[in-house]
Design a protein around this motif. Structure first.
Motif, PDB file in Angstrom:
ATOM      1  N   LEU A 118       4.285   5.446  -2.168  1.00 46.35           N
ATOM      2  CA  LEU A 118       3.358   4.682  -2.991  1.00 46.35           C
ATOM      3  C   LEU A 118       2.136   4.230  -2.197  1.00 46.35           C
ATOM      4  O   LEU A 118       1.047   4.075  -2.751  1.00 46.35           O
ATOM      5  CB  LEU A 118       4.069   3.461  -3.588  1.00 46.35           C
ATOM      6  CG  LEU A 118       5.143   3.756  -4.640  1.00 46.35           C
ATOM      7  CD1 LEU A 118       5.888   2.478  -5.010  1.00 46.35           C
ATOM      8  CD2 LEU A 118       4.517   4.374  -5.887  1.00 46.35           C
ATOM      9  N   LEU A 119       2.310   4.028  -0.881  1.00 40.79           N
ATOM     10  CA  LEU A 119       1.209   3.564  -0.034  1.00 40.79           C
ATOM     11  C   LEU A 119       0.331   4.708   0.472  1.00 40.79           C
ATOM     12  O   LEU A 119      -0.718   4.455   1.081  1.00 40.79           O
ATOM     13  CB  LEU A 119       1.762   2.804   1.177  1.00 40.79           C
ATOM     14  CG  LEU A 119       2.409   1.441   0.901  1.00 40.79           C
ATOM     15  CD1 LEU A 119       3.066   0.910   2.173  1.00 40.79           C
ATOM     16  CD2 LEU A 119       1.377   0.434   0.385  1.00 40.79           C
ATOM     17  N   LEU A 120       0.711   5.933   0.176  1.00 41.06           N
ATOM     18  CA  LEU A 120       0.062   7.093   0.774  1.00 41.06           C
ATOM     19  C   LEU A 120      -1.445   7.120   0.544  1.00 41.06           C
ATOM     20  O   LEU A 120      -2.218   7.417   1.455  1.00 41.06           O
ATOM     21  CB  LEU A 120       0.703   8.373   0.227  1.00 41.06           C
ATOM     22  CG  LEU A 120       0.399   9.665   0.974  1.00 41.06           C
ATOM     23  CD1 LEU A 120       0.846   9.581   2.424  1.00 41.06           C
ATOM     24  CD2 LEU A 120       1.079  10.850   0.279  1.00 41.06           C
ATOM     25  N   ASP A 121      -1.896   6.826  -0.678  1.00 45.85           N
ATOM     26  CA  ASP A 121      -3.321   6.910  -1.019  1.00 45.85           C
ATOM     27  C   ASP A 121      -3.989   5.544  -1.153  1.00 45.85           C
ATOM     28  O   ASP A 121      -5.095   5.437  -1.687  1.00 45.85           O
ATOM     29  CB  ASP A 121      -3.503   7.688  -2.334  1.00 45.85           C
ATOM     30  CG  ASP A 121      -3.104   9.142  -2.195  1.00 45.85           C
ATOM     31  OD1 ASP A 121      -3.414   9.731  -1.141  1.00 45.85           O
ATOM     32  OD2 ASP A 121      -2.478   9.684  -3.115  1.00 45.85           O
ATOM     33  N   VAL A 122      -3.307   4.489  -0.682  1.00 48.30           N
ATOM     34  CA  VAL A 122      -3.823   3.128  -0.854  1.00 48.30           C
ATOM     35  C   VAL A 122      -4.703   2.743   0.331  1.00 48.30           C
ATOM     36  O   VAL A 122      -4.295   2.859   1.489  1.00 48.30           O
ATOM     37  CB  VAL A 122      -2.658   2.125  -1.009  1.00 48.30           C
ATOM     38  CG1 VAL A 122      -3.176   0.693  -1.054  1.00 48.30           C
ATOM     39  CG2 VAL A 122      -1.869   2.438  -2.276  1.00 48.30           C
ATOM     40  N   ASP A 123      -5.919   2.274   0.052  1.00 48.44           N
ATOM     41  CA  ASP A 123      -6.820   1.800   1.099  1.00 48.44           C
ATOM     42  C   ASP A 123      -6.658   0.309   1.359  1.00 48.44           C
ATOM     43  O   ASP A 123      -6.780  -0.144   2.496  1.00 48.44           O
ATOM     44  CB  ASP A 123      -8.276   2.066   0.709  1.00 48.44           C
ATOM     45  CG  ASP A 123      -8.658   3.515   0.917  1.00 48.44           C
ATOM     46  OD1 ASP A 123      -7.982   4.204   1.696  1.00 48.44           O
ATOM     47  OD2 ASP A 123      -9.622   3.969   0.280  1.00 48.44           O
ATOM     48  N   LEU A 124      -6.414  -0.468   0.293  1.00 49.95           N
ATOM     49  CA  LEU A 124      -6.279  -1.918   0.415  1.00 49.95           C
ATOM     50  C   LEU A 124      -5.040  -2.374  -0.348  1.00 49.95           C
ATOM     51  O   LEU A 124      -4.889  -2.075  -1.536  1.00 49.95           O
ATOM     52  CB  LEU A 124      -7.513  -2.629  -0.155  1.00 49.95           C
ATOM     53  CG  LEU A 124      -7.436  -4.167  -0.244  1.00 49.95           C
ATOM     54  CD1 LEU A 124      -7.298  -4.783   1.148  1.00 49.95           C
ATOM     55  CD2 LEU A 124      -8.666  -4.730  -0.951  1.00 49.95           C
ATOM     56  N   GLY A 174      12.325 -12.177   2.377  1.00 54.01           N
ATOM     57  CA  GLY A 174      12.918 -11.063   3.108  1.00 54.01           C
ATOM     58  C   GLY A 174      12.117  -9.788   3.065  1.00 54.01           C
ATOM     59  O   GLY A 174      12.043  -9.048   4.054  1.00 54.01           O
ATOM     60  N   ALA A 175      11.481  -9.502   1.930  1.00 53.21           N
ATOM     61  CA  ALA A 175      10.868  -8.187   1.726  1.00 53.21           C
ATOM     62  C   ALA A 175       9.416  -8.088   2.166  1.00 53.21           C
ATOM     63  O   ALA A 175       8.943  -7.002   2.514  1.00 53.21           O
ATOM     64  CB  ALA A 175      10.973  -7.791   0.246  1.00 53.21           C
ATOM     65  N   MET A 176       8.666  -9.199   2.153  1.00 54.30           N
ATOM     66  CA  MET A 176       7.225  -9.101   2.407  1.00 54.30           C
ATOM     67  C   MET A 176       6.915  -8.563   3.800  1.00 54.30           C
ATOM     68  O   MET A 176       5.970  -7.785   3.986  1.00 54.30           O
ATOM     69  CB  MET A 176       6.550 -10.454   2.193  1.00 54.30           C
ATOM     70  CG  MET A 176       6.434 -10.848   0.729  1.00 54.30           C
ATOM     71  SD  MET A 176       5.572 -12.430   0.444  1.00 54.30           S
ATOM     72  CE  MET A 176       3.856 -11.956   0.743  1.00 54.30           C
ATOM     73  N   SER A 177       7.699  -8.947   4.800  1.00 58.84           N
ATOM     74  CA  SER A 177       7.454  -8.461   6.158  1.00 58.84           C
ATOM     75  C   SER A 177       7.683  -6.952   6.247  1.00 58.84           C
ATOM     76  O   SER A 177       6.927  -6.241   6.930  1.00 58.84           O
ATOM     77  CB  SER A 177       8.357  -9.182   7.159  1.00 58.84           C
ATOM     78  OG  SER A 177       8.058 -10.551   7.215  1.00 58.84           O
ATOM     79  N   VAL A 178       8.703  -6.464   5.564  1.00 51.84           N
ATOM     80  CA  VAL A 178       8.987  -5.023   5.571  1.00 51.84           C
ATOM     81  C   VAL A 178       7.826  -4.262   4.942  1.00 51.84           C
ATOM     82  O   VAL A 178       7.356  -3.244   5.472  1.00 51.84           O
ATOM     83  CB  VAL A 178      10.293  -4.725   4.805  1.00 51.84           C
ATOM     84  CG1 VAL A 178      10.551  -3.212   4.746  1.00 51.84           C
ATOM     85  CG2 VAL A 178      11.472  -5.435   5.444  1.00 51.84           C
ATOM     86  N   ALA A 208       2.832  -0.888   5.450  1.00 49.83           N
ATOM     87  CA  ALA A 208       1.401  -0.750   5.193  1.00 49.83           C
ATOM     88  C   ALA A 208       0.627  -0.654   6.504  1.00 49.83           C
ATOM     89  O   ALA A 208      -0.315   0.141   6.637  1.00 49.83           O
ATOM     90  CB  ALA A 208       0.903  -1.934   4.365  1.00 49.83           C
ATOM     91  N   ASN A 209       1.047  -1.458   7.470  1.00 43.64           N
ATOM     92  CA  ASN A 209       0.428  -1.427   8.797  1.00 43.64           C
ATOM     93  C   ASN A 209       0.539  -0.035   9.407  1.00 43.64           C
ATOM     94  O   ASN A 209      -0.440   0.533   9.916  1.00 43.64           O
ATOM     95  CB  ASN A 209       1.121  -2.466   9.686  1.00 43.64           C
ATOM     96  CG  ASN A 209       0.391  -2.710  10.983  1.00 43.64           C
ATOM     97  OD1 ASN A 209      -0.292  -1.853  11.497  1.00 43.64           O
ATOM     98  ND2 ASN A 209       0.575  -3.906  11.531  1.00 43.64           N
ATOM     99  N   ARG A 210       1.712   0.555   9.329  1.00 46.06           N
ATOM    100  CA  ARG A 210       1.948   1.878   9.916  1.00 46.06           C
ATOM    101  C   ARG A 210       1.147   2.961   9.208  1.00 46.06           C
ATOM    102  O   ARG A 210       0.769   3.959   9.818  1.00 46.06           O
ATOM    103  CB  ARG A 210       3.433   2.217   9.874  1.00 46.06           C
ATOM    104  CG  ARG A 210       4.287   1.371  10.800  1.00 46.06           C
ATOM    105  CD  ARG A 210       5.715   1.868  10.872  1.00 46.06           C
ATOM    106  NE  ARG A 210       5.795   3.241  11.360  1.00 46.06           N
ATOM    107  CZ  ARG A 210       6.941   3.870  11.626  1.00 46.06           C
ATOM    108  NH1 ARG A 210       8.095   3.242  11.439  1.00 46.06           N
ATOM    109  NH2 ARG A 210       6.942   5.113  12.062  1.00 46.06           N
ATOM    110  N   SER A 211       0.892   2.781   7.916  1.00 45.47           N
ATOM    111  CA  SER A 211       0.152   3.789   7.150  1.00 45.47           C
ATOM    112  C   SER A 211      -1.362   3.644   7.310  1.00 45.47           C
ATOM    113  O   SER A 211      -2.118   4.466   6.800  1.00 45.47           O
ATOM    114  CB  SER A 211       0.516   3.694   5.662  1.00 45.47           C
ATOM    115  OG  SER A 211      -0.039   2.532   5.077  1.00 45.47           O
ATOM    116  N   GLY A 212      -1.796   2.583   8.006  1.00 44.66           N
ATOM    117  CA  GLY A 212      -3.221   2.352   8.187  1.00 44.66           C
ATOM    118  C   GLY A 212      -3.887   1.654   7.026  1.00 44.66           C
ATOM    119  O   GLY A 212      -5.118   1.579   6.957  1.00 44.66           O
ATOM    120  N   THR A 213      -3.089   1.105   6.116  1.00 42.76           N
ATOM    121  CA  THR A 213      -3.623   0.397   4.955  1.00 42.76           C
ATOM    122  C   THR A 213      -4.046  -1.019   5.341  1.00 42.76           C
ATOM    123  O   THR A 213      -3.276  -1.747   5.978  1.00 42.76           O
ATOM    124  CB  THR A 213      -2.557   0.325   3.841  1.00 42.76           C
ATOM    125  OG1 THR A 213      -2.170   1.655   3.466  1.00 42.76           O
ATOM    126  CG2 THR A 213      -3.091  -0.403   2.618  1.00 42.76           C
TER     127      THR A 213
END
Length: 299
Positions: free
Chosen positions: A82-88, A102-106, A111-116
């Motif tokens: 889902l994050l593949l094409d997301v810029d922001l 629990g989930a927000m950090s994951v 998103a950090n790893r994908s460059g988003t």
């Protein structure tokens, strides 16, 4: 998701409500994703939905952050797609329960790893909820470290804003939708002076300093009131101090003059350090008539 899209992701019950409110004011600009353990949070199409409760019954994550984290980690492959094409990514949720805590950090890490580029709208529990406050305080440092921009919102202040406006805090009290709409419009539409994600990245460069966001809407001729409105936001802390970077976007109606634009820009930047970097954007919006809308990211 649409290529180059802005994704609003609401996590937990409060995050789901905020995401719905934000999506309602910017339906043509953003995509919506809701992540929660309560099946009652499932949004209508075309919004996306990731359930954190495999059985879709019971008590969701039962207020246990470790359970929320574990179940979110099970959905990492889907989240990455889902994050593949997301810029922001605008990540919204209230800490203290199980799902968002629990989930927000994951989600932020993926998103950090994908460059988003990732902005967090992080709700802090009411003062009369000591157990939730303790959970929130334990999680907040990790989110501050991962997120490009962590906007901390006190729910008691947001509730007061909602009371004054005659709106529900659970729907963002009008303040959260207005803020996000202003930011997304700034980045997605053409203006007199254009801003884009590269400008935002310049201001919130990860690891250099903490950043926050200010916004205000009001009479373009009353600059001092606009500034006071920005400072009276429900943010947990907003101390301009000697800030060194600022992205400032000003929208006004057809009656906005160059003198008013200059006055607003001067008032919203006069607290900055003398050698501060300022990136300015401006756009006409005839619906605002004699009003101005200001969105600023400061570090």
């Amino acid at each position: 998701m649409r290529p180059g899209s802005i994704l609003i992701c609401g996590v937990g019950g409060v995050g789901a409500a905020w995401a719905a409110a934000m999506g309602a004011v910017s339906p043509d600009i953003v995509d919506i994703l809701v992540i929660d353990g309560d099946p009652g949070s499932e949004p209508p199409a075309p919004a996306q939905w990731i359930p954190l409760n495999p059985s879709l019954a019971g008590v969701g994550t039962a207020g246990v952050p470790d359970l929320g984290r574990m179940r979110m980690e099970e959905h990492v492959p889907l989240l990455d797609d889902l994050l593949l094409d997301v810029d922001l990514l605008i990540l919204a949720g209230a800490l203290g329960g199980g799902s968002a805590t629990g989930a927000m950090s994951v989600i932020a890490q993926r998103a950090n790893r994908s460059g988003t580029l990732t902005i967090g709208l992080v709700g802090l529990p009411f003062p009369y909820q000591p157990e939730r406050l303790n959970r929130a305080r334990a999680t907040l440092p990790e989110l501050r470290e991962i997120l490009d921009l962590c906007i901390e919102i006190r729910l008691d202040r947001l509730s007061q804003v909602g009371y004054e406006r005659g709106l529900e805090w659970l729907d963002g009290a009008g303040w959260i939708p207005d803020m996000v709409s202003g930011l997304c419009t700034t980045l997605a539409r053409q203006g007199l002076i254009n801003l884009d994600l590269s400008d935002l990245r310049t201001i919130v460069a990860r690891g250099e300093s903490r950043s926050t966001l200010i916004c205000a809407t009001g009479d373009a001729a009353d600059v001092d009131r606009l500034w006071r409105a920005a400072l009276e936001s429900p943010l947990d802390s907003l101390v301009p101090g000697e800030c060194t970077t600022c992205l400032l976007h000003i929208e006004g109606g057809a009656w906005l003059t160059v003198a008013q634009l200059d006055a607003i820009a001067d008032r919203f930047t006069d607290f900055l350090a003398e050698d501060a970097t300022v990136i300015l954007g401006a756009r006409l919006d005839r619906e605002l008539e004699s009003e101005a809308r200001i969105v600023g990211v400061i570090s």
